[in-house]
Design a protein around this motif. Structure first.
Motif, PDB file in Angstrom:
ATOM      1  N   PHE A  68      -3.748   7.701   6.358  1.00 16.44           N
ATOM      2  CA  PHE A  68      -3.852   6.248   6.527  1.00 16.44           C
ATOM      3  C   PHE A  68      -4.714   6.119   7.784  1.00 16.44           C
TER       4      PHE A  68
ATOM      5  N   ARG B 194       9.331  -1.901  11.140  1.00 11.67           N
ATOM      6  CA  ARG B 194      10.702  -1.547  10.763  1.00 11.67           C
ATOM      7  C   ARG B 194      11.033  -2.260   9.469  1.00 11.67           C
TER       8      ARG B 194
ATOM      9  N   GLN C  74      -4.522   4.929  15.544  1.00  7.24           N
ATOM     10  CA  GLN C  74      -3.586   4.349  16.516  1.00  7.24           C
ATOM     11  C   GLN C  74      -2.614   5.383  17.031  1.00  7.24           C
TER      12      GLN C  74
ATOM     13  N   PRO D 146       0.194   9.711  10.358  1.00  5.94           N
ATOM     14  CA  PRO D 146       0.274   9.403   8.927  1.00  5.94           C
ATOM     15  C   PRO D 146      -0.794  10.155   8.130  1.00  5.94           C
TER      16      PRO D 146
ATOM     17  N   ARG E  76       0.854  -1.190   0.000  1.00  2.47           N
ATOM     18  CA  ARG E  76       0.000   0.000   0.000  1.00  2.47           C
ATOM     19  C   ARG E  76       0.893   1.245   0.000  1.00  2.47           C
TER      20      ARG E  76
ATOM     21  N   ALA F 216       4.615   0.145   7.627  1.00  2.00           N
ATOM     22  CA  ALA F 216       3.657  -0.473   8.546  1.00  2.00           C
ATOM     23  C   ALA F 216       3.298  -1.846   8.003  1.00  2.00           C
TER      24      ALA F 216
ATOM     25  N   SER G  91       8.638   5.603   6.219  1.00  2.00           N
ATOM     26  CA  SER G  91       8.216   4.791   7.354  1.00  2.00           C
ATOM     27  C   SER G  91       7.436   3.628   6.755  1.00  2.00           C
TER      28      SER G  91
ATOM     29  N   ALA H 227       2.619  -1.330   4.196  1.00  2.00           N
ATOM     30  CA  ALA H 227       2.419   0.043   3.729  1.00  2.00           C
ATOM     31  C   ALA H 227       3.715   0.828   3.791  1.00  2.00           C
TER      32      ALA H 227
ATOM     33  N   VAL I 179       9.924  12.273   9.080  1.00  2.00           N
ATOM     34  CA  VAL I 179       9.818  10.825   8.850  1.00  2.00           C
ATOM     35  C   VAL I 179       9.180  10.248  10.115  1.00  2.00           C
ATOM     36  N   ALA I 180       7.977   9.713   9.987  1.00  3.25           N
ATOM     37  CA  ALA I 180       7.213   9.293  11.168  1.00  3.25           C
ATOM     38  C   ALA I 180       7.846   8.084  11.850  1.00  3.25           C
ATOM     39  N   ASP I 181       8.184   8.260  13.123  1.00  4.22           N
ATOM     40  CA  ASP I 181       8.694   7.140  13.921  1.00  4.22           C
ATOM     41  C   ASP I 181       8.173   7.291  15.349  1.00  4.22           C
ATOM     42  N   PRO I 182       7.060   6.622  15.660  1.00  8.51           N
ATOM     43  CA  PRO I 182       6.437   6.786  16.977  1.00  8.51           C
ATOM     44  C   PRO I 182       7.325   6.324  18.125  1.00  8.51           C
TER      45      PRO I 182
ATOM     46  N   LEU J 296       5.180   4.758   3.771  1.00 11.04           N
ATOM     47  CA  LEU J 296       4.706   6.108   4.037  1.00 11.04           C
ATOM     48  C   LEU J 296       5.813   7.127   3.791  1.00 11.04           C
TER      49      LEU J 296
ATOM     50  N   ALA K 242      -1.373  -2.312   9.230  1.00 11.12           N
ATOM     51  CA  ALA K 242      -1.759  -1.073   9.914  1.00 11.12           C
ATOM     52  C   ALA K 242      -1.169  -0.916  11.315  1.00 11.12           C
ATOM     53  N   GLU K 243       0.078  -1.429  11.498  1.00  7.11           N
ATOM     54  CA  GLU K 243       0.865  -1.168  12.716  1.00  7.11           C
ATOM     55  C   GLU K 243       2.244  -0.707  12.242  1.00  7.11           C
ATOM     56  N   PHE K 244       2.768   0.362  12.851  1.00  2.94           N
ATOM     57  CA  PHE K 244       4.114   0.809  12.474  1.00  2.94           C
ATOM     58  C   PHE K 244       5.098  -0.338  12.632  1.00  2.94           C
TER      59      PHE K 244
ATOM     60  N   ALA L 162      -6.577   4.006   9.602  1.00  2.41           N
ATOM     61  CA  ALA L 162      -6.439   3.034  10.697  1.00  2.41           C
ATOM     62  C   ALA L 162      -5.184   3.325  11.524  1.00  2.41           C
ATOM     63  N   LEU L 163      -4.110   3.671  10.834  1.00  2.00           N
ATOM     64  CA  LEU L 163      -2.853   3.949  11.531  1.00  2.00           C
ATOM     65  C   LEU L 163      -2.923   5.310  12.238  1.00  2.00           C
TER      66      LEU L 163
ATOM     67  N   TRP M 207      -1.058  13.414   5.050  1.00  2.00           N
ATOM     68  CA  TRP M 207      -0.256  14.132   4.057  1.00  2.00           C
ATOM     69  C   TRP M 207      -1.047  15.276   3.443  1.00  2.00           C
TER      70      TRP M 207
END
Lengths: 81, 160
Positions: B56, A61, B62, B124, A6, A54, A52, A73, B142-145, A75, A57-59, B58-59, B126
């Protein structure tokens, strides 16, 4: 194995699709999936150090393993607010 | 109190929800701070016709939950609402509304500022800008939670 990939925002435009289904050889990581999609869409390569990712739908690596049927996905840098 | 929507935003509606959620909890709610992010008419000298926001969903939900949990940990008893709008937005319309409710005013401002800084770092979402003479995607962080240094920066800004 097959995974769904995605894309969002500019990555989606450069990839030419919101989602693609691709075949990768197990064992695979998010990075393997990225290599596969950038071969098909080389315009994505410059984003390599600024994405980034996922899984389902969870972040995640780039080094994280992916499984059959996963939704992966990618991003670009975010700009919400 | 956390959502992504295509509909116009209402600060009053979110304020009512957030306040009601803490009215009878802990020290109660004596202060509400809200933040609205708007579509500006110009960007770096170019005239903006309209914007399109994409998320995004769903993300994003979260991430909003994570920000809420971070707030609860740092400011116990605080309540937070975040609603981000997506789709086509005209100049002057709100793209995000954040409402922070706390017992006292100092914390309300801090929580509100912290939340918008965190949204900008990790949500997430844009922004695609359309000008009279072209268009451009905006690309920020750059997204990194899990990036603790970024979280600390947001905390420093909020508590400055």
């Amino acid at each position: 194995m097959r995974v769904t990939v995605r894309f969002f925002a500019r990555l989606r435009e450069l990839a030419g699709a919101e989602t693609v289904s691709i075949e990768v050889t197990a064992p695979a990581t998010v990075s393997t999936v990225w290599q596969a999609v950038t071969q098909a869409a080389p315009d994505l390569v410059p984003f390599e150090r600024a994405i980034s990712c996922a899984i389902n739908a969870e972040f995640s690596r780039m080094s994280h393993p992916v499984s059959e049927g996963d939704d992966v996905a990618f991003l670009p840098p975010v700009s919400g607010g | 109190m956390l959502s992504v929507t295509r509909d116009p935003l209402s600060v009053e509606a979110l304020t009512a929800q957030v306040e009601a959620s803490v009215r009878h909890r802990g020290d109660g709610c004596g202060a509400v701070a809200s933040f609205l992010g708007l579509v500006r008419a110009t960007h770096q000298g170019r005239v903006v016709k309209y914007l399109e926001y994409e998320a995004f969903d769903a993300l994003a939900l979260q991430v909003f939950s994570q920000i809420q949990a971070e707030v609860e940990e740092r400011w116990p008893g605080a309540a937070l609402g975040i609603v981000h709008r997506v789709g086509r937005l005209a100049v002057g319309e709100a793209s995000i509304v954040i409402v922070a409710a706390t017992a006292h005013r100092a914390e309300a401002f801090q929580v509100c500022r912290y939340a918008i800084e965190r949204v900008k770092q990790i949500a997430p979402v844009w922004k695609h800008e359309f000008f009279g003479d072209g268009e451009a995607w905006v690309e920020g962080a750059v997204a990194d939670p899990a990036d603790e240094a970024a979280r600390m920066r947001a905390l420093e800004i909020a508590c400055a």
